[in-house]
Design a protein around this motif. Structure first.
Motif, PDB file in Angstrom:
ATOM      1  N   TRP A 196      58.039  45.951 -55.038  1.00  0.00           N
ATOM      2  CA  TRP A 196      59.366  45.652 -55.576  1.00  0.00           C
ATOM      3  C   TRP A 196      60.110  44.659 -54.687  1.00  0.00           C
ATOM      4  O   TRP A 196      60.807  43.764 -55.167  1.00  0.00           O
ATOM      5  N   GLU A 197      59.963  44.795 -53.364  1.00  0.00           N
ATOM      6  CA  GLU A 197      60.747  43.980 -52.435  1.00  0.00           C
ATOM      7  C   GLU A 197      60.078  42.649 -52.102  1.00  0.00           C
ATOM      8  O   GLU A 197      60.565  41.912 -51.243  1.00  0.00           O
ATOM      9  N   ALA A 198      58.994  42.309 -52.797  1.00  0.00           N
ATOM     10  CA  ALA A 198      58.213  41.125 -52.445  1.00  0.00           C
ATOM     11  C   ALA A 198      59.057  39.851 -52.470  1.00  0.00           C
ATOM     12  O   ALA A 198      59.942  39.673 -53.311  1.00  0.00           O
ATOM     13  N   PRO A 207      59.917  39.874 -56.985  1.00  0.00           N
ATOM     14  CA  PRO A 207      59.653  41.307 -57.171  1.00  0.00           C
ATOM     15  C   PRO A 207      58.412  41.569 -58.021  1.00  0.00           C
ATOM     16  O   PRO A 207      58.239  40.978 -59.088  1.00  0.00           O
ATOM     17  N   HIS A 208      57.523  42.416 -57.490  1.00  0.00           N
ATOM     18  CA  HIS A 208      56.283  42.844 -58.138  1.00  0.00           C
ATOM     19  C   HIS A 208      55.249  41.724 -58.260  1.00  0.00           C
ATOM     20  O   HIS A 208      54.236  41.907 -58.950  1.00  0.00           O
ATOM     21  N   GLN A 212      64.216  38.296 -34.556  1.00  0.00           N
ATOM     22  CA  GLN A 212      64.724  39.195 -35.585  1.00  0.00           C
ATOM     23  C   GLN A 212      63.862  39.062 -36.827  1.00  0.00           C
ATOM     24  O   GLN A 212      63.353  37.981 -37.132  1.00  0.00           O
ATOM     25  N   VAL A 213      63.731  40.176 -37.535  1.00  0.00           N
ATOM     26  CA  VAL A 213      63.071  40.162 -38.835  1.00  0.00           C
ATOM     27  C   VAL A 213      64.058  39.634 -39.861  1.00  0.00           C
ATOM     28  O   VAL A 213      65.241  40.009 -39.858  1.00  0.00           O
ATOM     29  N   VAL A 214      63.590  38.758 -40.743  1.00  0.00           N
ATOM     30  CA  VAL A 214      64.413  38.250 -41.840  1.00  0.00           C
ATOM     31  C   VAL A 214      63.635  38.432 -43.142  1.00  0.00           C
ATOM     32  O   VAL A 214      62.452  38.103 -43.229  1.00  0.00           O
ATOM     33  N   HIS A 215      64.310  39.001 -44.125  1.00  0.00           N
ATOM     34  CA  HIS A 215      63.673  39.256 -45.421  1.00  0.00           C
ATOM     35  C   HIS A 215      64.787  39.379 -46.458  1.00  0.00           C
ATOM     36  O   HIS A 215      65.977  39.277 -46.141  1.00  0.00           O
ATOM     37  N   GLY A 216      64.394  39.586 -47.714  1.00  0.00           N
ATOM     38  CA  GLY A 216      65.381  39.745 -48.762  1.00  0.00           C
ATOM     39  C   GLY A 216      66.235  40.991 -48.566  1.00  0.00           C
ATOM     40  O   GLY A 216      65.831  41.952 -47.900  1.00  0.00           O
ATOM     41  N   ALA A 217      67.416  40.972 -49.171  1.00  0.00           N
ATOM     42  CA  ALA A 217      68.333  42.106 -49.033  1.00  0.00           C
ATOM     43  C   ALA A 217      67.703  43.398 -49.551  1.00  0.00           C
ATOM     44  O   ALA A 217      67.944  44.482 -48.998  1.00  0.00           O
ATOM     45  N   LEU A 218      66.879  43.305 -50.589  1.00  0.00           N
ATOM     46  CA  LEU A 218      66.253  44.505 -51.145  1.00  0.00           C
ATOM     47  C   LEU A 218      65.290  45.128 -50.141  1.00  0.00           C
ATOM     48  O   LEU A 218      65.286  46.344 -49.941  1.00  0.00           O
ATOM     49  N   ALA A 219      64.479  44.311 -49.497  1.00  0.00           N
ATOM     50  CA  ALA A 219      63.538  44.832 -48.494  1.00  0.00           C
ATOM     51  C   ALA A 219      64.294  45.478 -47.340  1.00  0.00           C
ATOM     52  O   ALA A 219      63.882  46.526 -46.819  1.00  0.00           O
ATOM     53  N   CYS A 220      65.392  44.841 -46.931  1.00  0.00           N
ATOM     54  CA  CYS A 220      66.189  45.426 -45.848  1.00  0.00           C
ATOM     55  C   CYS A 220      66.733  46.784 -46.251  1.00  0.00           C
ATOM     56  O   CYS A 220      66.644  47.755 -45.486  1.00  0.00           O
ATOM     57  N   THR A 244      47.116  42.690 -58.353  1.00  0.00           N
ATOM     58  CA  THR A 244      48.273  41.990 -58.913  1.00  0.00           C
ATOM     59  C   THR A 244      48.862  42.752 -60.082  1.00  0.00           C
ATOM     60  O   THR A 244      48.129  43.241 -60.948  1.00  0.00           O
ATOM     61  N   GLY A 245      50.198  42.846 -60.091  1.00  0.00           N
ATOM     62  CA  GLY A 245      50.889  43.459 -61.222  1.00  0.00           C
ATOM     63  C   GLY A 245      50.936  42.489 -62.391  1.00  0.00           C
ATOM     64  O   GLY A 245      51.672  41.496 -62.338  1.00  0.00           O
ATOM     65  N   LEU A 246      50.152  42.752 -63.419  1.00  0.00           N
ATOM     66  CA  LEU A 246      50.114  41.860 -64.589  1.00  0.00           C
ATOM     67  C   LEU A 246      51.258  42.221 -65.517  1.00  0.00           C
ATOM     68  O   LEU A 246      51.077  42.762 -66.599  1.00  0.00           O
ATOM     69  N   THR A 247      52.474  41.881 -65.073  1.00  0.00           N
ATOM     70  CA  THR A 247      53.693  42.251 -65.786  1.00  0.00           C
ATOM     71  C   THR A 247      54.305  41.031 -66.462  1.00  0.00           C
ATOM     72  O   THR A 247      53.870  39.890 -66.261  1.00  0.00           O
ATOM     73  N   ALA A 248      55.355  41.277 -67.241  1.00  0.00           N
ATOM     74  CA  ALA A 248      56.030  40.182 -67.945  1.00  0.00           C
ATOM     75  C   ALA A 248      56.701  39.208 -66.989  1.00  0.00           C
ATOM     76  O   ALA A 248      56.973  38.058 -67.355  1.00  0.00           O
ATOM     77  N   SER A 249      56.967  39.613 -65.758  1.00  0.00           N
ATOM     78  CA  SER A 249      57.631  38.723 -64.803  1.00  0.00           C
ATOM     79  C   SER A 249      56.654  37.821 -64.063  1.00  0.00           C
ATOM     80  O   SER A 249      57.075  36.902 -63.353  1.00  0.00           O
ATOM     81  N   LEU A 250      55.355  38.049 -64.210  1.00  0.00           N
ATOM     82  CA  LEU A 250      54.381  37.312 -63.410  1.00  0.00           C
ATOM     83  C   LEU A 250      54.381  35.821 -63.732  1.00  0.00           C
ATOM     84  O   LEU A 250      54.532  34.980 -62.837  1.00  0.00           O
ATOM     85  N   ALA A 251      54.218  35.465 -64.997  1.00  0.00           N
ATOM     86  CA  ALA A 251      54.141  34.044 -65.363  1.00  0.00           C
ATOM     87  C   ALA A 251      55.435  33.299 -65.045  1.00  0.00           C
ATOM     88  O   ALA A 251      55.382  32.202 -64.473  1.00  0.00           O
ATOM     89  N   PRO A 252      56.627  33.832 -65.373  1.00  0.00           N
ATOM     90  CA  PRO A 252      57.855  33.113 -64.993  1.00  0.00           C
ATOM     91  C   PRO A 252      57.997  32.931 -63.484  1.00  0.00           C
ATOM     92  O   PRO A 252      58.493  31.895 -63.024  1.00  0.00           O
ATOM     93  N   THR A 253      57.577  33.913 -62.709  1.00  0.00           N
ATOM     94  CA  THR A 253      57.668  33.784 -61.256  1.00  0.00           C
ATOM     95  C   THR A 253      56.737  32.706 -60.745  1.00  0.00           C
ATOM     96  O   THR A 253      57.103  31.881 -59.894  1.00  0.00           O
ATOM     97  N   LEU A 254      55.509  32.675 -61.260  1.00  0.00           N
ATOM     98  CA  LEU A 254      54.567  31.632 -60.839  1.00  0.00           C
ATOM     99  C   LEU A 254      55.058  30.248 -61.258  1.00  0.00           C
ATOM    100  O   LEU A 254      54.878  29.274 -60.522  1.00  0.00           O
ATOM    101  N   GLU A 255      55.725  30.148 -62.407  1.00  0.00           N
ATOM    102  CA  GLU A 255      56.277  28.864 -62.829  1.00  0.00           C
ATOM    103  C   GLU A 255      57.441  28.457 -61.919  1.00  0.00           C
ATOM    104  O   GLU A 255      57.600  27.274 -61.584  1.00  0.00           O
ATOM    105  N   GLN A 256      58.247  29.423 -61.497  1.00  0.00           N
ATOM    106  CA  GLN A 256      59.325  29.135 -60.550  1.00  0.00           C
ATOM    107  C   GLN A 256      58.762  28.569 -59.252  1.00  0.00           C
ATOM    108  O   GLN A 256      59.294  27.600 -58.691  1.00  0.00           O
ATOM    109  N   LEU A 257      57.661  29.130 -58.787  1.00  0.00           N
ATOM    110  CA  LEU A 257      57.027  28.638 -57.565  1.00  0.00           C
ATOM    111  C   LEU A 257      56.389  27.268 -57.796  1.00  0.00           C
ATOM    112  O   LEU A 257      56.465  26.384 -56.935  1.00  0.00           O
TER     113      LEU A 257
END
Length: 247
Positions: free
Chosen positions: A147-149, A141-142, A100-108, A194-207
């Motif tokens: 969006w569904e990344a 996301p992004h 089965q494919v498994v992914h985030g709810a948004l991608a589904c 790469t989307g150079l958006t305001a969410s990029l740095a916080p997402t990379l820090e989360q990772l």
């Protein structure tokens, strides 16, 4: 043209305990060529990250069969909806009857409920235990695009299935302990993916806060070492590229 007709060679390497990299180098994408990589996590319920394009199905299926029986494949996922990530998805579902494919709810919701030949599973907050690896889904996301990344972190081996992050070009070893940020920024200057958006740095820090010791990179060599430092350096590089510090 199929992968076998094109004479493509897919290499199989174990980059962490029970984490296998399938890599196909294709000429003509940049002057140095480009790798397309999939990753198989073995265990009681084998988990494949990235499917490859439809024309690569013979290569990917053959690589899987070198590690586990194809029919034992249980889970299929990928970073986002794009041909090199999920083009062969339904071919794999057909070849592995229990998968089965498994992914985030948004991608589904956006795509996979319609695209998958069998209903996909929406990843939740709990880890996915595949019997040998405990996988956590992280919505991104992004980052780097779409969006569904979303990405997966294997808590058992501290491996981040990093998708298109750190994309770099050319032939390369299966895994390296040298810097992958500089070649990734060079590739970004070429592809502008790469989307150079305001969410990029916080997402990379989360990772980075996951402290991965292996970065399983879709295009290029995987990285072994201080993954958190590489993620933070990538964020700094993107900030400089954007011409201003990202929030």
């Amino acid at each position: 043209m199929t992968g076998s007709d094109a004479g493509l060679d897919t290499k199989v390497d174990e980059i962490a305990d029970g984490v296998y990299r399938f890599s196909t180098w294709i000429a003509g994408i940049t002057e140095n060529g480009f790798t397309f990589n999939q990753f198989l996590l073995t265990g009681e319920e084998p988990f494949l990250f990235h499917c490859g394009q439809r024309f690569l199905f013979p290569q990917v299926a053959g690589a899987i069969a070198r590690v586990v029986p194809m029919e034992s494949l249980r889970w299929i996922s990928f970073g986002h909806v794009e041909a090199d990530e999920c083009g062969a998805m339904n071919l794999l579902l057909d070849a592995a009857p229990d998968a089965q494919v498994v992914h985030g709810a948004l991608a589904c919701m956006l795509s996979l409920n319609d695209m998958c030949d069998r209903p996909p599973v929406a990843a939740g907050d709990d880890t996915l235990d595949v019997g040998g690896h405990r996988l956590r889904f992280i919505a991104t996301p992004h980052v780097p695009h779409n969006w569904e990344a979303g990405l997966w972190f294997d808590e058992t081996t501290s491996t981040l299935l990093a998708g298109d992050l750190f994309t770099h070009v050319g032939r390369c070893p299966a895994i390296t302990d040298t810097d992958v940020v500089e070649p990734a920024l060079a590739a970004e200057g070429f592809f502008h993916a790469t989307g150079l958006t305001a969410s990029l740095a916080p997402t990379l820090e989360q990772l980075a806060a996951l402290n991965p010791t292996t970065l399983a990179i879709m295009h290029g060599a995987s990285y072994s070492g201080d993954g958190a430092a590489q993620l933070r350096a990538l964020s700094d590089g993107y900030s400089a590229m954007a011409g201003a510090s990202l929030p």
